[in-house]
Design an enzyme around this catalytic site. Structure first.
Site, PDB file in Angstrom:
ATOM      1  N   ARG A 281      -6.532   1.129   6.867  1.00 34.95           N
ATOM      2  CA  ARG A 281      -6.192   2.047   5.899  1.00 34.95           C
ATOM      3  C   ARG A 281      -7.326   2.066   4.642  1.00 34.95           C
ATOM      4  O   ARG A 281      -6.921   1.300   3.504  1.00 34.95           O
ATOM      5  CB  ARG A 281      -4.795   1.927   5.532  1.00 34.95           C
ATOM      6  CG  ARG A 281      -3.923   2.228   6.665  1.00 34.95           C
ATOM      7  CD  ARG A 281      -2.369   2.136   6.184  1.00 34.95           C
ATOM      8  NE  ARG A 281      -2.063   3.362   5.374  1.00 34.95           N
ATOM      9  CZ  ARG A 281      -0.834   3.467   4.732  1.00 34.95           C
ATOM     10  NH1 ARG A 281       0.059   2.268   5.117  1.00 34.95           N
ATOM     11  NH2 ARG A 281      -0.561   4.339   4.075  1.00 34.95           N
TER      12      ARG A 281
ATOM     13  N   ARG B 244       0.343  -0.250  -1.122  1.00 36.52           N
ATOM     14  CA  ARG B 244      -0.972   0.533  -1.025  1.00 36.52           C
ATOM     15  C   ARG B 244      -1.223   1.651  -1.823  1.00 36.52           C
ATOM     16  O   ARG B 244      -2.149   2.008  -2.557  1.00 36.52           O
ATOM     17  CB  ARG B 244      -1.270   0.998   0.679  1.00 36.52           C
ATOM     18  CG  ARG B 244      -2.508   1.134   0.972  1.00 36.52           C
ATOM     19  CD  ARG B 244      -2.461   1.919   2.386  1.00 36.52           C
ATOM     20  NE  ARG B 244      -3.103   3.086   2.215  1.00 36.52           N
ATOM     21  CZ  ARG B 244      -4.458   2.979   2.183  1.00 36.52           C
ATOM     22  NH1 ARG B 244      -5.003   2.061   1.914  1.00 36.52           N
ATOM     23  NH2 ARG B 244      -5.089   4.249   2.033  1.00 36.52           N
TER      24      ARG B 244
ATOM     25  N   ARG C 276      11.686  -0.043   1.616  1.00 39.24           N
ATOM     26  CA  ARG C 276      10.677   0.629   0.875  1.00 39.24           C
ATOM     27  C   ARG C 276      10.898   2.282   0.753  1.00 39.24           C
ATOM     28  O   ARG C 276      10.196   2.817  -0.018  1.00 39.24           O
ATOM     29  CB  ARG C 276       9.287   0.395   1.648  1.00 39.24           C
ATOM     30  CG  ARG C 276       9.010  -1.172   1.554  1.00 39.24           C
ATOM     31  CD  ARG C 276       7.772  -1.426   2.051  1.00 39.24           C
ATOM     32  NE  ARG C 276       6.539  -0.488   1.473  1.00 39.24           N
ATOM     33  CZ  ARG C 276       5.328  -0.587   1.526  1.00 39.24           C
ATOM     34  NH1 ARG C 276       4.920  -1.367   2.367  1.00 39.24           N
ATOM     35  NH2 ARG C 276       4.573   0.139   0.878  1.00 39.24           N
TER      36      ARG C 276
ATOM     37  N   LYS D 129       9.699  10.151  -1.417  1.00 38.52           N
ATOM     38  CA  LYS D 129       8.895   8.912  -1.738  1.00 38.52           C
ATOM     39  C   LYS D 129       7.499   9.360  -1.910  1.00 38.52           C
ATOM     40  O   LYS D 129       6.924   8.872  -3.078  1.00 38.52           O
ATOM     41  CB  LYS D 129       9.045   7.870  -0.794  1.00 38.52           C
ATOM     42  CG  LYS D 129       8.009   6.494  -1.006  1.00 38.52           C
ATOM     43  CD  LYS D 129       8.210   5.353   0.315  1.00 38.52           C
ATOM     44  CE  LYS D 129       7.653   5.849   1.361  1.00 38.52           C
ATOM     45  NZ  LYS D 129       6.172   5.691   1.384  1.00 38.52           N
ATOM     46  N   ASN D 130       6.966   9.964  -1.035  1.00 38.02           N
ATOM     47  CA  ASN D 130       5.633  10.222  -0.985  1.00 38.02           C
ATOM     48  C   ASN D 130       5.009  11.523  -1.931  1.00 38.02           C
ATOM     49  O   ASN D 130       3.773  11.772  -2.092  1.00 38.02           O
ATOM     50  CB  ASN D 130       5.082  10.460   0.469  1.00 38.02           C
ATOM     51  CG  ASN D 130       5.067   9.414   1.164  1.00 38.02           C
ATOM     52  OD1 ASN D 130       5.364   8.166   0.601  1.00 38.02           O
ATOM     53  ND2 ASN D 130       4.944   9.495   2.432  1.00 38.02           N
TER      54      ASN D 130
ATOM     55  N   ILE E 125      -3.557   9.567  13.685  1.00 38.76           N
ATOM     56  CA  ILE E 125      -3.815   9.237  12.279  1.00 38.76           C
ATOM     57  C   ILE E 125      -4.013   7.825  12.083  1.00 38.76           C
ATOM     58  O   ILE E 125      -5.049   7.404  11.356  1.00 38.76           O
ATOM     59  CB  ILE E 125      -2.699   9.788  11.338  1.00 38.76           C
ATOM     60  CG1 ILE E 125      -2.244  11.137  11.718  1.00 38.76           C
ATOM     61  CG2 ILE E 125      -3.135   9.523   9.844  1.00 38.76           C
ATOM     62  CD1 ILE E 125      -3.446  12.192  10.991  1.00 38.76           C
TER      63      ILE E 125
ATOM     64  N   CYS F 277      -2.210  -2.695   5.981  1.00 42.30           N
ATOM     65  CA  CYS F 277      -0.881  -3.080   6.355  1.00 42.30           C
ATOM     66  C   CYS F 277      -0.559  -2.997   7.869  1.00 42.30           C
ATOM     67  O   CYS F 277      -1.596  -2.696   8.623  1.00 42.30           O
ATOM     68  CB  CYS F 277       0.000  -1.994   5.678  1.00 42.30           C
ATOM     69  SG  CYS F 277       0.017  -0.385   6.170  1.00 42.30           S
TER      70      CYS F 277
ATOM     71  N   ASP G 152       4.317  10.419  10.131  1.00 43.40           N
ATOM     72  CA  ASP G 152       5.429   9.734   9.731  1.00 43.40           C
ATOM     73  C   ASP G 152       6.951   9.884  10.485  1.00 43.40           C
ATOM     74  O   ASP G 152       7.904   9.341  10.293  1.00 43.40           O
ATOM     75  CB  ASP G 152       5.851  10.112   8.498  1.00 43.40           C
ATOM     76  CG  ASP G 152       4.856   9.412   7.429  1.00 43.40           C
ATOM     77  OD1 ASP G 152       4.510   9.629   6.258  1.00 43.40           O
ATOM     78  OD2 ASP G 152       3.901   8.697   7.900  1.00 43.40           O
TER      79      ASP G 152
HETATM   80  C1  EPZ Z   1      -0.061   8.896   3.083  1.00 44.11           C
HETATM   81  O1  EPZ Z   1      -0.831   7.529   3.529  1.00 44.11           O
HETATM   82  C2  EPZ Z   1       1.498   8.694   3.153  1.00 44.11           C
HETATM   83  N1  EPZ Z   1       1.786   7.511   2.193  1.00 44.11           N
HETATM   84  C3  EPZ Z   1       1.599   7.948   4.617  1.00 44.11           C
HETATM   85  O2  EPZ Z   1       3.070   7.634   4.507  1.00 44.11           O
HETATM   86  C4  EPZ Z   1       1.279   8.884   5.708  1.00 44.11           C
HETATM   87  O3  EPZ Z   1       1.565   8.515   6.937  1.00 44.11           O
HETATM   88  C5  EPZ Z   1      -0.226   9.207   5.415  1.00 44.11           C
HETATM   89  O4  EPZ Z   1      -0.421   9.781   4.101  1.00 44.11           O
HETATM   90  C6  EPZ Z   1      -0.566  10.371   6.351  1.00 44.11           C
HETATM   91  O5  EPZ Z   1       0.302  11.303   6.451  1.00 44.11           O
HETATM   92  C7  EPZ Z   1       1.951   7.873   0.749  1.00 44.11           C
HETATM   93  O6  EPZ Z   1       1.844   9.241   0.430  1.00 44.11           O
HETATM   94  C8  EPZ Z   1       2.294   6.983  -0.132  1.00 44.11           C
HETATM   95  P1  EPZ Z   1      -4.191   8.885   4.683  1.00 44.11           P
HETATM   96  P2  EPZ Z   1      -2.148   7.504   3.018  1.00 44.11           P
HETATM   97  O7  EPZ Z   1      -5.332   8.448   3.580  1.00 44.11           O
HETATM   98  O8  EPZ Z   1      -2.469   8.536   1.835  1.00 44.11           O
HETATM   99  C9  EPZ Z   1      -8.004   7.179   6.836  1.00 44.11           C
HETATM  100  C10 EPZ Z   1       4.880   6.560   4.977  1.00 44.11           C
HETATM  101  O9  EPZ Z   1       5.470   6.072   6.120  1.00 44.11           O
HETATM  102  N2  EPZ Z   1      -8.491   7.077   5.470  1.00 44.11           N
HETATM  103  O10 EPZ Z   1      -3.915  10.386   4.633  1.00 44.11           O
HETATM  104  O11 EPZ Z   1      -2.770   5.975   2.811  1.00 44.11           O
HETATM  105  C11 EPZ Z   1      -6.710   6.192   6.875  1.00 44.11           C
HETATM  106  O12 EPZ Z   1      -7.380   4.968   7.336  1.00 44.11           O
HETATM  107  C12 EPZ Z   1       3.624   6.233   4.773  1.00 44.11           C
HETATM  108  O13 EPZ Z   1       5.945   7.185   4.164  1.00 44.11           O
HETATM  109  C13 EPZ Z   1     -10.056   6.605   5.430  1.00 44.11           C
HETATM  110  O14 EPZ Z   1     -10.677   6.201   6.192  1.00 44.11           O
HETATM  111  O15 EPZ Z   1      -2.805   8.293   4.195  1.00 44.11           O
HETATM  112  C14 EPZ Z   1      -5.806   6.863   8.157  1.00 44.11           C
HETATM  113  O16 EPZ Z   1      -6.406   6.516   9.382  1.00 44.11           O
HETATM  114  C15 EPZ Z   1       2.869   5.571   5.689  1.00 44.11           C
HETATM  115  N3  EPZ Z   1     -10.743   6.563   4.318  1.00 44.11           N
HETATM  116  C16 EPZ Z   1      -6.262   8.319   7.707  1.00 44.11           C
HETATM  117  O17 EPZ Z   1      -7.421   8.581   6.726  1.00 44.11           O
HETATM  118  C17 EPZ Z   1     -10.064   6.760   3.169  1.00 44.11           C
HETATM  119  O18 EPZ Z   1     -10.645   6.617   2.144  1.00 44.11           O
HETATM  120  C18 EPZ Z   1      -5.094   9.063   6.848  1.00 44.11           C
HETATM  121  O19 EPZ Z   1      -4.836   8.248   5.649  1.00 44.11           O
HETATM  122  C19 EPZ Z   1      -8.747   7.145   3.151  1.00 44.11           C
HETATM  123  C20 EPZ Z   1      -7.857   7.153   4.377  1.00 44.11           C
END
Ligand code: EPZ
Length: 420
Positions: free
Chosen positions: A122, A93, A399, A22-23, A329, A117, A307
């Site tokens: 996020r 998202r 999802r 998915k990701n 995270i 969410c 995850d």
């Molecule tokens: C991706 O989400 C994945 N989703 C998530 O999988 C996964 O948990 C996550 O990466 C971490 O590995 C997809 O790839 C679609 P991040 P993403 O940006 O990109 C902070 C699942 O279960 N942050 O790496 O949204 C954020 O708040 C899902 O399959 C900022 O502060 O995650 C978080 O605390 C859930 N500012 C941390 O970074 C930003 O501009 C990591 O978020 C962006 C992120």
């Protein structure tokens, strides 16, 4: 509303084929917007989030078709607008991932602010900071992020304050058509990003450094179609390996890539699970007895994946000894702990850490899913419990897991989808 009814206590035994990731599929689908040509994708999982992304591409004017081999074809030749509507973005998202490609190709993008969410606020501030560093102007109007570039994006040297998977993917897709060189530092290193880089290279993009925390992109003037097979889903694979361990069974995963699961396999072995890695297959065997509790702290790749945190919480609940699991995270990704307490788990939340004292037996109970991976952990707990567990709000699980109940039934699980 659908729910799962599980009767636990059966050791899972058999083979499961792993679906596409998915990701990886979501950013790669967004990347098809970068060319007028028709790109084709195989091994795309049939999931609600993928359906939402396909709907979003359609809303932008792209044509998406699926042929009889479930090959997805995307034509973004005649996009009619650059606006990602709230009703789609609020459900997923990852819709924010169309912003980079739209900015790169059209110099304009409007994306509704993604709702936070269940697992936390996020934000997307780092995505936007990166776009501004590349010359975009960012406004917020009526709940929409409006990004424009008068003269097109320009390459820059950008460092992420925190590692962000989506931020890395969005800026990567913006940089491939930017004028000049972009360097992304403190970039995420997840395998799904490497998959996106491979897809973009297939389009003619000039990218170096994938797998490392520094990506170097030389912008090109245009990109062509790419024909690509999406990588296997490492989190789906990890989930089923934990389910085998928690039910003291033996499961072989077909089509899984163990390289993407390094630290997860190590943790399973620490728990006493026998894990056999072969070309394209992974077998977890826990028929020897009760798993042992493990400690873990989540971290960006190649650290322990957030995850997989909820699934290991479920494993610790029935393991021997005490295990501590810390989520670094996301600020609110421990909700499954409360639901497992209803099943008799001895589990305490202390800030971002759950402290679990394993029980020989937990009991089925009605529980409620709160997010995608929490749902998966409750399925694992239900399969390991004695008695009946009903899991509500399983739209969360749909999802990110393709036909999970069918795959589990094929290895002996007593799980049925019902409606009320
Ligand atoms: C991706 O989400 C994945 N989703 C998530 O999988 C996964 O948990 C996550 O990466 C971490 O590995 C997809 O790839 C679609 P991040 P993403 O940006 O990109 C902070 C699942 O279960 N942050 O790496 O949204 C954020 O708040 C899902 O399959 C900022 O502060 O995650 C978080 O605390 C859930 N500012 C941390 O970074 C930003 O501009 C990591 O978020 C962006 C992120």
């Amino acid at each position: 509303m659908d729910y799962f009814r599980i009767r636990g206590g059966t050791p899972l035994q058999g083979n499961i084929r792993i679906s596409g990731a998915k990701n990886a599929a979501l950013p790669i689908l967004a990347a098809t917007l970068l060319t007028r040509d028709v790109s084709s994708l195989s091994n795309v999982p049939h999931l609600n989030d993928v359906t939402t992304m396909v709907e979003l591409l359609g809303a932008l004017g792209a044509e998406v078709s699926v042929d009889e081999t479930t090959m997805l074809q995307v034509s973004a030749a005649a996009l009619t607008n650059q606006r990602a509507p709230y009703e789609l973005v609020k459900t997923m998202r990852a819709s924010i991932l169309v912003m980079g490609p739209l900015l790169a190709r059209f110099g304009a993008a409007e994306v509704s602010f993604p709702g936070g969410c269940a697992i936390g606020s996020r934000p997307v501030d780092l995505h936007l900071k990166g776009f501004e560093a590349m010359g975009a102007e960012i406004d917020v109007r009526d709940g929409y992020i409006v990004a424009t570039t008068r003269d097109g994006l320009v390459g820059c040297d950008f460092t992420f304050e925190t590692v962000t998977v989506g931020g890395t993917e969005n800026l990567l897709m913006a940089a491939v058509l930017a004028d000049g060189r972009t360097i992304l530092r403190n970039a995420a290193r997840e395998p799904e990003i490497t998959d996106l880089v491979c897809f973009l290279r297939g389009m003619g993009a000039d990218i170096a450094g994938d797998g490392s925390s520094t990506l170097t992109i030389n912008g090109v003037s245009e990109l062509k179609a790419s024909h690509y097979r999406v990588m296997p889903d490492r989190i789906e694979a990890g989930t089923f390996l934990v389910a085998a361990a928690a039910t003291r069974g033996r499961i072989t995963l077909e089509g899984a890539n163990a390289e993407h699961l390094g630290v997860v396999v190590d943790k399973l072995r620490d728990a006493g699970v026998s894990v056999l890695v072969e070309e394209g297959r992974i077998t977890a065997d826990m028929r020897s007895g009760r798993p042992k509790a493990v400690d873990l702290i989540t971290a960006p790749y190649p650290g322990f994946p957030t995850d997989m945190q909820a699934q290991f919480t479920a494993l610790n609940v029935i393991a021997e000894g005490e295990g501590q699991i810390t989520e670094t995270i996301f600020e609110n990704r421990l909700m499954q702990a409360r639901e497992m307490s209803r099943m008799g788990a001895d589990i305490k939340i202390d800030g971002r850490t759950v402290i679990i004292r394993g029980r020989e037996q937990i009991n089925g109970a009605p529980v409620m899913a709160s997010d995608l991976r929490a749902s998966a952990s409750l399925v694992i707990a239900g399969l390991a419990a004695v008695g009946e567990t009903d899991i509500d709000r399983i739209y969360h699980i749909d999802r990110g897991y393709e036909r999970i109940e069918e795959k589990l039934q094929s290895v002996g699980a007593n799980i049925v989808r019902k409606s009320r």
